[in-house]
Design a protein around this motif. Structure first.
Motif, PDB file in Angstrom:
ATOM      1  N   GLY A  73       0.797  -1.223   0.000  1.00 24.91           N
ATOM      2  CA  GLY A  73       0.000   0.000   0.000  1.00 24.91           C
ATOM      3  C   GLY A  73       0.825   1.265   0.000  1.00 24.91           C
ATOM      4  O   GLY A  73       0.280   2.365  -0.020  1.00 24.91           O
ATOM      5  N   VAL A  74       2.158   1.135  -0.004  1.00 23.57           N
ATOM      6  CA  VAL A  74       3.033   2.309   0.101  1.00 23.57           C
ATOM      7  C   VAL A  74       3.359   2.897  -1.268  1.00 23.57           C
ATOM      8  O   VAL A  74       3.454   4.110  -1.429  1.00 23.57           O
ATOM      9  CB  VAL A  74       4.337   1.935   0.851  1.00 23.57           C
ATOM     10  CG1 VAL A  74       5.318   3.108   0.864  1.00 23.57           C
ATOM     11  CG2 VAL A  74       4.007   1.497   2.272  1.00 23.57           C
ATOM     12  N   ILE A  75       3.543   2.042  -2.276  1.00 21.72           N
ATOM     13  CA  ILE A  75       3.879   2.524  -3.612  1.00 21.72           C
ATOM     14  C   ILE A  75       2.875   2.007  -4.637  1.00 21.72           C
ATOM     15  O   ILE A  75       2.151   1.034  -4.392  1.00 21.72           O
ATOM     16  CB  ILE A  75       5.317   2.141  -4.038  1.00 21.72           C
ATOM     17  CG1 ILE A  75       5.476   0.623  -4.137  1.00 21.72           C
ATOM     18  CG2 ILE A  75       6.340   2.750  -3.100  1.00 21.72           C
ATOM     19  CD1 ILE A  75       6.824   0.188  -4.698  1.00 21.72           C
ATOM     20  N   ALA A  76       2.845   2.681  -5.780  1.00 22.49           N
ATOM     21  CA  ALA A  76       1.974   2.284  -6.888  1.00 22.49           C
ATOM     22  C   ALA A  76       2.686   2.631  -8.190  1.00 22.49           C
ATOM     23  O   ALA A  76       3.734   3.292  -8.190  1.00 22.49           O
ATOM     24  CB  ALA A  76       0.625   2.988  -6.796  1.00 22.49           C
ATOM     25  N   ALA A  77       2.103   2.189  -9.304  1.00 21.08           N
ATOM     26  CA  ALA A  77       2.708   2.433 -10.610  1.00 21.08           C
ATOM     27  C   ALA A  77       1.629   2.795 -11.615  1.00 21.08           C
ATOM     28  O   ALA A  77       0.483   2.334 -11.512  1.00 21.08           O
ATOM     29  CB  ALA A  77       3.476   1.206 -11.091  1.00 21.08           C
ATOM     30  N   SER A  78       2.014   3.610 -12.590  1.00 23.44           N
ATOM     31  CA  SER A  78       1.100   3.968 -13.679  1.00 23.44           C
ATOM     32  C   SER A  78       1.833   3.815 -15.005  1.00 23.44           C
ATOM     33  O   SER A  78       3.009   4.184 -15.119  1.00 23.44           O
ATOM     34  CB  SER A  78       0.585   5.402 -13.505  1.00 23.44           C
ATOM     35  OG  SER A  78       1.657   6.324 -13.370  1.00 23.44           O
ATOM     36  N   ALA A  79       1.160   3.262 -15.996  1.00 25.06           N
ATOM     37  CA  ALA A  79       1.733   3.080 -17.337  1.00 25.06           C
ATOM     38  C   ALA A  79       0.970   3.959 -18.314  1.00 25.06           C
ATOM     39  O   ALA A  79      -0.267   4.038 -18.267  1.00 25.06           O
ATOM     40  CB  ALA A  79       1.649   1.622 -17.773  1.00 25.06           C
ATOM     41  N   SER A  80       1.727   4.599 -19.201  1.00 19.93           N
ATOM     42  CA  SER A  80       1.135   5.573 -20.107  1.00 19.93           C
ATOM     43  C   SER A  80       1.504   5.289 -21.553  1.00 19.93           C
ATOM     44  O   SER A  80       2.493   4.617 -21.853  1.00 19.93           O
ATOM     45  CB  SER A  80       1.621   6.979 -19.715  1.00 19.93           C
ATOM     46  OG  SER A  80       1.375   7.931 -20.730  1.00 19.93           O
ATOM     47  N   LEU A  81       0.726   5.866 -22.453  1.00 14.98           N
ATOM     48  CA  LEU A  81       1.042   5.807 -23.881  1.00 14.98           C
ATOM     49  C   LEU A  81       2.317   6.575 -24.221  1.00 14.98           C
ATOM     50  O   LEU A  81       2.804   6.503 -25.346  1.00 14.98           O
ATOM     51  CB  LEU A  81      -0.138   6.361 -24.691  1.00 14.98           C
ATOM     52  CG  LEU A  81      -1.424   5.541 -24.633  1.00 14.98           C
ATOM     53  CD1 LEU A  81      -2.585   6.324 -25.255  1.00 14.98           C
ATOM     54  CD2 LEU A  81      -1.270   4.202 -25.328  1.00 14.98           C
ATOM     55  N   ASP A  82       2.881   7.296 -23.234  1.00 20.28           N
ATOM     56  CA  ASP A  82       4.147   8.001 -23.463  1.00 20.28           C
ATOM     57  C   ASP A  82       5.355   7.076 -23.355  1.00 20.28           C
ATOM     58  O   ASP A  82       6.500   7.535 -23.421  1.00 20.28           O
ATOM     59  CB  ASP A  82       4.300   9.195 -22.515  1.00 20.28           C
ATOM     60  CG  ASP A  82       4.376   8.793 -21.036  1.00 20.28           C
ATOM     61  OD1 ASP A  82       4.537   7.596 -20.732  1.00 20.28           O
ATOM     62  OD2 ASP A  82       4.278   9.688 -20.172  1.00 20.28           O
TER      63      ASP A  82
END
Length: 322
Positions: A73-82
């Motif tokens: 619950g401390v970190i997260a990630a996001s993936a983008s079209l960039d």
């Protein structure tokens, strides 16, 4: 079992919302809902009986297609079209790591059940990229093998474009879904391809293992079906139909008794796995439903199991599951 509509928040983002997951509770705060949008932002929400914006994360230059939360619950990630995956501290929004991939090579992501690795569906690289979360170095690139009958100049990469990925609950297996409808299963410790699971005829956009049985894998596809596989025995256990269009997202309830699905037919459906049938259809959204996610158990003051859904209509809907 049933879903009860709880709350919908219109205009939660400035553009289509394509991804959602729950960030597990920590000792200092309850679980948060994480959403990613084509408006290039990631937002965190306090989402118990209401949906209240906690904070907005920026850092991408194109739309966000996937989000994932570490089991701590401390970190997260996001993936983008960039072409970047941004790993960030949930509470401070500080960037921990930036993982680079060639154009459009980062699609769905999921953290290992123990948080030691992050698996990212690798698009036209026809692979799953596995990152070590201690060093943020690439630990493995699990390549989908080319069928023996194909030639190097075949358009196999287009067909094998990897969209979805899922860890087994014991962390021993990784499954990925491709544009051609096949599902590939890997032994992670040996970085070894095991076998394909077949049965879908169109892109497999979402995968989830049963929380109760590391052999059982569920898949959602553009062919409007949800399949249930014995992922070790390579067999199709069952096929469930009821959506009138693409199945864009599925998730398993924490008790393992149900599946929720979101579809381009604008509905969220609840499936009773003992009956292998849809028992409820929710029509809160006015456009395609790109993401559904059950809140993980745990956290102080959690009174009910909750489901969230997100849509092209820019809204978030919450439901109680009982």
């Amino acid at each position: 079992m049933k879903l009860a509509g709880l709350k919908s928040l219109e205009s939660a983002h400035d553009d289509s919302i394509w991804a959602t997951t729950w960030v597990p509770a920590t000792e200092t705060r309850p679980s948060l809902l994480l959403t990613g949008s084509l408006d290039e932002t990631v937002r965190l929400w306090k989402a118990d009986d209401d949906v209240v914006l906690d904070h907005t994360n920026t850092g991408h230059s194109l739309g966000v297609v996937s989000v994932a939360a570490h089991p701590s619950g401390v970190i997260a990630a996001s993936a983008s079209l960039d072409s970047f995956v941004r790993v960030f501290d949930v509470d401070s929004n500080s960037t921990i790591a930036t993982l680079e991939a060639p154009p459009s090579e980062s699609w769905q992501m999921q953290f290992h059940p123990k948080g030691t690795m992050l698996a990212v569906a690798g698009g036209s690289s026809t692979s799953i990229k596995v990152w070590d979360t201690a060093t943020w170095q690439l630990a493995a690139s699990l390549q989908i093998p080319r069928p023996e009958s194909s030639k190097p100049n075949d358009k196999i990469a287009t067909k094998k474009f990897v969209l979805s990925v899922a860890w087994s609950p014991d962390g021993r297996r990784l499954a990925c879904g491709s544009m051609d409808g096949t599902i590939s299963v890997f032994d992670v410790a040996r970085a070894k391809f095991l076998h394909h699971l077949e049965g879908h005829l169109m892109p497999v956009r979402s995968l989830i293992y049963s929380p109760n049985d590391p052999r059982v894998l569920f898949s959602g596809s553009d062919d409007a079906h949800i399949h249930m596989y014995d992922a070790e025995g390579k067999s199709l256990i069952g096929s469930m139909s009821g959506h009138s269009s693409w199945v864009l997202s599925i998730d398993a309830s924490p008790d393992g008794g149900a599946i929720a699905s979101g579809s381009s037919d604008k509905t969220v459906k609840l499936w009773d796995l003992s009956m292998r049938a849809a028992v409820q259809s929710m029509t809160n959204h006015s456009d395609m439903v790109w993401g559904v996610a059950f809140r993980p158990p745990g956290g102080a003051g959690v009174r009910a199991c909750r489901l969230a859904s997100v849509s092209d209509d820019k809204s978030i809907s919450l439901y109680d599951y009982s």
